[in-house]
Design an enzyme around this catalytic site. Structure first.
Site, PDB file in Angstrom:
ATOM      1  N   GLU A 180      48.689  37.851  38.694  1.00  0.00           N
ATOM      2  CA  GLU A 180      48.629  39.104  39.446  1.00  0.00           C
ATOM      3  C   GLU A 180      48.551  38.781  40.935  1.00  0.00           C
ATOM      4  OE1 GLU A 180      44.891  41.284  39.162  1.00  0.00           O
ATOM      5  OE2 GLU A 180      45.860  43.170  39.682  1.00  0.00           O
ATOM      6  N   LYS A 212      26.377  48.978  41.556  1.00  0.00           N
ATOM      7  CA  LYS A 212      26.471  47.701  42.262  1.00  0.00           C
ATOM      8  C   LYS A 212      27.735  47.779  43.103  1.00  0.00           C
ATOM      9  CE  LYS A 212      27.920  43.211  42.694  1.00  0.00           C
ATOM     10  NZ  LYS A 212      28.389  43.414  44.077  1.00  0.00           N
ATOM     11  N   ILE A 266      32.194  42.159  57.331  1.00  0.00           N
ATOM     12  CA  ILE A 266      33.142  41.696  58.363  1.00  0.00           C
ATOM     13  C   ILE A 266      34.349  42.624  58.408  1.00  0.00           C
ATOM     14  CG2 ILE A 266      34.533  39.710  59.134  1.00  0.00           C
ATOM     15  CD1 ILE A 266      31.709  38.802  58.789  1.00  0.00           C
ATOM     16  N   CYS A 285      45.443  48.350  41.404  1.00  0.00           N
ATOM     17  CA  CYS A 285      45.499  47.759  40.058  1.00  0.00           C
ATOM     18  C   CYS A 285      46.770  48.144  39.332  1.00  0.00           C
ATOM     19  CB  CYS A 285      44.286  48.193  39.251  1.00  0.00           C
ATOM     20  SG  CYS A 285      44.063  49.975  39.180  1.00  0.00           S
ATOM     21  N   GLU A 293      37.828  48.449  33.213  1.00  0.00           N
ATOM     22  CA  GLU A 293      39.132  48.730  33.840  1.00  0.00           C
ATOM     23  C   GLU A 293      39.516  47.481  34.618  1.00  0.00           C
ATOM     24  OE1 GLU A 293      41.032  51.222  33.382  1.00  0.00           O
ATOM     25  OE2 GLU A 293      39.744  52.773  32.563  1.00  0.00           O
TER      26      GLU A 293
HETATM   27  P1  NAP Z   1      36.174  41.374  41.045  1.00  0.00           P
HETATM   28  O1  NAP Z   1      36.171  40.137  41.830  1.00  0.00           O
HETATM   29  O2  NAP Z   1      36.218  41.276  39.570  1.00  0.00           O
HETATM   30  O3  NAP Z   1      34.887  42.197  41.516  1.00  0.00           O
HETATM   31  C1  NAP Z   1      34.596  43.484  41.026  1.00  0.00           C
HETATM   32  C2  NAP Z   1      33.108  43.736  41.106  1.00  0.00           C
HETATM   33  O4  NAP Z   1      32.421  42.853  40.210  1.00  0.00           O
HETATM   34  C3  NAP Z   1      32.496  43.473  42.476  1.00  0.00           C
HETATM   35  O5  NAP Z   1      31.494  44.417  42.707  1.00  0.00           O
HETATM   36  C4  NAP Z   1      31.906  42.086  42.308  1.00  0.00           C
HETATM   37  O6  NAP Z   1      30.882  41.796  43.223  1.00  0.00           O
HETATM   38  C5  NAP Z   1      31.381  42.180  40.896  1.00  0.00           C
HETATM   39  N1  NAP Z   1      31.109  40.912  40.213  1.00  0.00           N
HETATM   40  C6  NAP Z   1      31.550  39.663  40.510  1.00  0.00           C
HETATM   41  N2  NAP Z   1      31.061  38.768  39.636  1.00  0.00           N
HETATM   42  C7  NAP Z   1      30.292  39.464  38.754  1.00  0.00           C
HETATM   43  C8  NAP Z   1      29.517  39.104  37.611  1.00  0.00           C
HETATM   44  N3  NAP Z   1      29.412  37.849  37.187  1.00  0.00           N
HETATM   45  N4  NAP Z   1      28.873  40.083  36.935  1.00  0.00           N
HETATM   46  C9  NAP Z   1      28.969  41.353  37.317  1.00  0.00           C
HETATM   47  N5  NAP Z   1      29.676  41.766  38.413  1.00  0.00           N
HETATM   48  C10 NAP Z   1      30.326  40.818  39.113  1.00  0.00           C
HETATM   49  O7  NAP Z   1      37.418  42.307  41.423  1.00  0.00           O
HETATM   50  P2  NAP Z   1      37.910  42.739  42.880  1.00  0.00           P
HETATM   51  O8  NAP Z   1      38.487  41.564  43.534  1.00  0.00           O
HETATM   52  O9  NAP Z   1      36.881  43.528  43.586  1.00  0.00           O
HETATM   53  O10 NAP Z   1      39.072  43.788  42.483  1.00  0.00           O
HETATM   54  C11 NAP Z   1      40.361  43.407  42.243  1.00  0.00           C
HETATM   55  C12 NAP Z   1      40.681  43.385  40.765  1.00  0.00           C
HETATM   56  O11 NAP Z   1      40.290  44.610  40.167  1.00  0.00           O
HETATM   57  C13 NAP Z   1      42.161  43.262  40.488  1.00  0.00           C
HETATM   58  O12 NAP Z   1      42.377  42.400  39.411  1.00  0.00           O
HETATM   59  C14 NAP Z   1      42.561  44.681  40.123  1.00  0.00           C
HETATM   60  O13 NAP Z   1      43.735  44.758  39.341  1.00  0.00           O
HETATM   61  C15 NAP Z   1      41.353  45.171  39.412  1.00  0.00           C
HETATM   62  N6  NAP Z   1      41.253  46.633  39.430  1.00  0.00           N
HETATM   63  C16 NAP Z   1      41.433  47.322  38.275  1.00  0.00           C
HETATM   64  C17 NAP Z   1      41.386  48.715  38.278  1.00  0.00           C
HETATM   65  C18 NAP Z   1      41.584  49.510  37.015  1.00  0.00           C
HETATM   66  O14 NAP Z   1      41.299  50.687  37.028  1.00  0.00           O
HETATM   67  N7  NAP Z   1      42.063  48.923  35.925  1.00  0.00           N
HETATM   68  C19 NAP Z   1      41.147  49.393  39.482  1.00  0.00           C
HETATM   69  C20 NAP Z   1      40.959  48.657  40.646  1.00  0.00           C
HETATM   70  C21 NAP Z   1      41.007  47.275  40.603  1.00  0.00           C
HETATM   71  P3  NAP Z   1      31.199  41.087  44.644  1.00  0.00           P
HETATM   72  O15 NAP Z   1      32.018  42.042  45.396  1.00  0.00           O
HETATM   73  O16 NAP Z   1      29.856  40.890  45.218  1.00  0.00           O
HETATM   74  O17 NAP Z   1      31.923  39.820  44.319  1.00  0.00           O
HETATM   75 MG    MG Z   2      34.898  43.305  55.003  1.00  0.00          MG
END
Ligand code: NAP
Ligand code: MG
Length: 471
Positions: free
Chosen positions: A374, A170, A22, A279, A245
């Protein structure tokens, strides 16, 4: 409908299941993409077993050539990728161009540095000789977040391939189309189809299948602390290595003797970038009380008039959040801050997936936003302090420890404070949102495990293998 990349073939999910991409700016459905089934994961893992042998045996010269070609293709198709990323995720094209520049440069750097691995040599007292080389891990599952879909993935894929591993990606569901396009150029560059595969589908379902699968040796994950913790537990069952990360609530401490003009620049641009979904963006502004009011006034002047704008427009500085649910979450977090006693000076108005930049004052150290909450959006909470000790205490009063920053006219004080901050990276004279490919990046505390950089990632994606020559 878009297809996954499994063993070099474009494939729908074996059971035909799909998810929709979307556009968060206008709500239009852009396309459908597969929601991978257990059978799809089994096929990808089986293909990767051949892929890991192929990669391990591929001469470094060939790996380098492949990655250089990949970088060239991404560079040549930057506009196409940036446009798709803007449509799919609401990221302003101006932000997307920088993400692509950094990613292309990064692939070239990994190809150059990874071409020259080094090992150690030892002689023991009995006369045995030992030497080491870096061996690949095998198959690495790379799980990416939505916020920098190309950059965060490149931080994983390029070193993994250079170090001789096969990867199964993934994609984040909100940026699945962008990730599939990235994969298409990887295969076009000659990366074998069993060495780089791209799966799309629901995080909990597909994610769990990958983290629990035999035949995957390591998981490199960037995303939230909540999911990262779950992944660490799941990976423990099969003793997979993890590189995590994770999230942050990074402090930026600003003393009254800091250059205020510089402080405003260091606060505003990096926090607005990517609509606050970074992040390592500073997310808590810990400000000495003498300048708090003046700083708040200047922040309101800088961001108070920013409204919803088309991410496709070159001039747009603040795009939408990734989807409407994320915007509603930020709206609810802001309401929670106000309920706990914070004062909203401007912004915080939601229009679909857009939230206007919000400045919050009267934030105290006991509030959730000052500690572990956060906010992944364009929000500026100002927390006052009087003494240096108090600033350090507030900055460290969080479960996170990704990056931090200190601004003061007194360099000795800035260094003294920086040395006490519990964070993987501390910037002096500016925001901790200053990640470089060259320097180790990663979190203390619940912000992660392991480090990413040119040198560190090549080590994280490989393991020591010792050879012995007996006398
Ligand atoms: P997220 O919800 O944790 O999702 C990250 C990835 O994990 C997505 O591909 C998600 O798939 C997948 N995922 C979800 N549940 C899972 C499971 N049970 N097992 C394995 N994979 C699973 O994070 P986000 O919302 O995309 O990103 C935001 C967060 O990432 C923030 O907290 C940010 O601070 C952090 N971040 C950290 C860094 C760093 O370098 N430290 C960099 C960027 C972001 P779906 O998309 O299909 O749900
Ligand atoms: Mg979208």
């Amino acid at each position: 409908m878009k297809q996954m990349l499994i063993n070099g073939c474009e494939r729908p999910a074996s059971d035909g299941a799909t998810l929709a991409a979307i556009n968060p700016y206008n709500g239009e459905t852009l396309d459908l993409f597969p929601d991978a089934s257990p059978e799809d994961v089994r096929d990808a893992v089986a293909a990767a077993q051949e892929g890991k042998r192929r990669m391990a045996q591929m001469p470094l010269k060939e790996r380098t050539k492949m990655l250089m070609k990949f970088a060239d293709l991404l560079e040549a198709h930057t506009s196409e990728i940036v446009g798709l990323m803007a449509a799919e995720s609401g990221k302003p094209v101006m932000n997307g161009y920088y993400e692509m520049l950094d990613s292309v440069e990064m692939i070239r750097s990994y190809a150059e540095v990874g071409k020259h691995p080094a090992g150690d040599a030892f002689v023991d007292p009995s006369g045995s000789r030992f030497f080491t080389e870096r061996a690949p891990l095998g198959v690495i599952a790379c799980i990416a977040p939505f916020n920098y879909p190309i950059l965060t993935l490149t931080f994983k894929v390029a070193p993994a391939l250079m170090a001789g591993n096969a990867v199964i990606v993934k994609a984040a569901s909100d940026t699945a189309l962008t990730t599939l396009l990235y994969g298409k150029f990887a295969l076009e560059a000659g990366i074998p189809g069993d060495c780089l595969q791209i799966l799309t589908g629901s995080g909990s379902r597909l994610g769990n299948l990958l983290t629990e699968a035999e035949g995957i040796d390591a998981v490199s994950f960037t995303g939230s602390t909540q999911v990262g913790t779950h992944i660490a537990q799941a990976c423990a069952k099969t003793l997979k290595r993890t590189l995590l990360e994770l999230g942050g609530n990074d402090p930026l401490v600003i003393f009254a003797d800091a250059d205020l003009d510089r402080a405003v620049k260091q606060i505003v641009g990096p926090r607005i970038w990517n609509a606050g979904q970074t992040c390592c963006a500073s997310k808590r502004f810990i400000v000495q009380k003498e300048i708090q009011e003046e700083l708040a006034k200047r922040l309101v002047a800088a961001v108070g008039a920013i409204g919803k704008a088309d991410p496709m427009d070159q001039k747009t500085v603040c795009g939408t959040l990734i989807n409407e649910k994320a915007a509603k979450d930020v709206e609810a977090q802001l309401a929670h801050c106000v309920e706990q006693g914070a004062k909203l000076l401007c912004g915080g108005k939601r229009d679909g997936a857009f939230v206007s930049p919000a400045v919050l004052t009267d934030v105290t150290e006991d509030m959730d936003v000052a500690r572990d909450m956060e906010i992944f959006g364009p929000v500026f909470p100002l927390i006052g302090f009087e003494t240096e000790e108090e600033a350090v205490r507030i900055a460290n009063a969080t479960c996170f420890g990704l990056s931090a920053g200190v601004m003061s006219g007194d360099m000795a004080r800035a260094m003294r404070v920086a040395s006490q901050l519990e964070a993987g990276m501390v910037a002096l004279n500016g925001t901790g949102n200053c990640r470089s490919t060259e320097a180790p990046f990663g979190g203390f505390k619940k912000s992660g495990l392991g480090r990413e950089s040119i040198r560190e990632s090549l080590l994280e994606c490989s393991q020591n293998k010792t050879y012995a020559i007996l006398p």
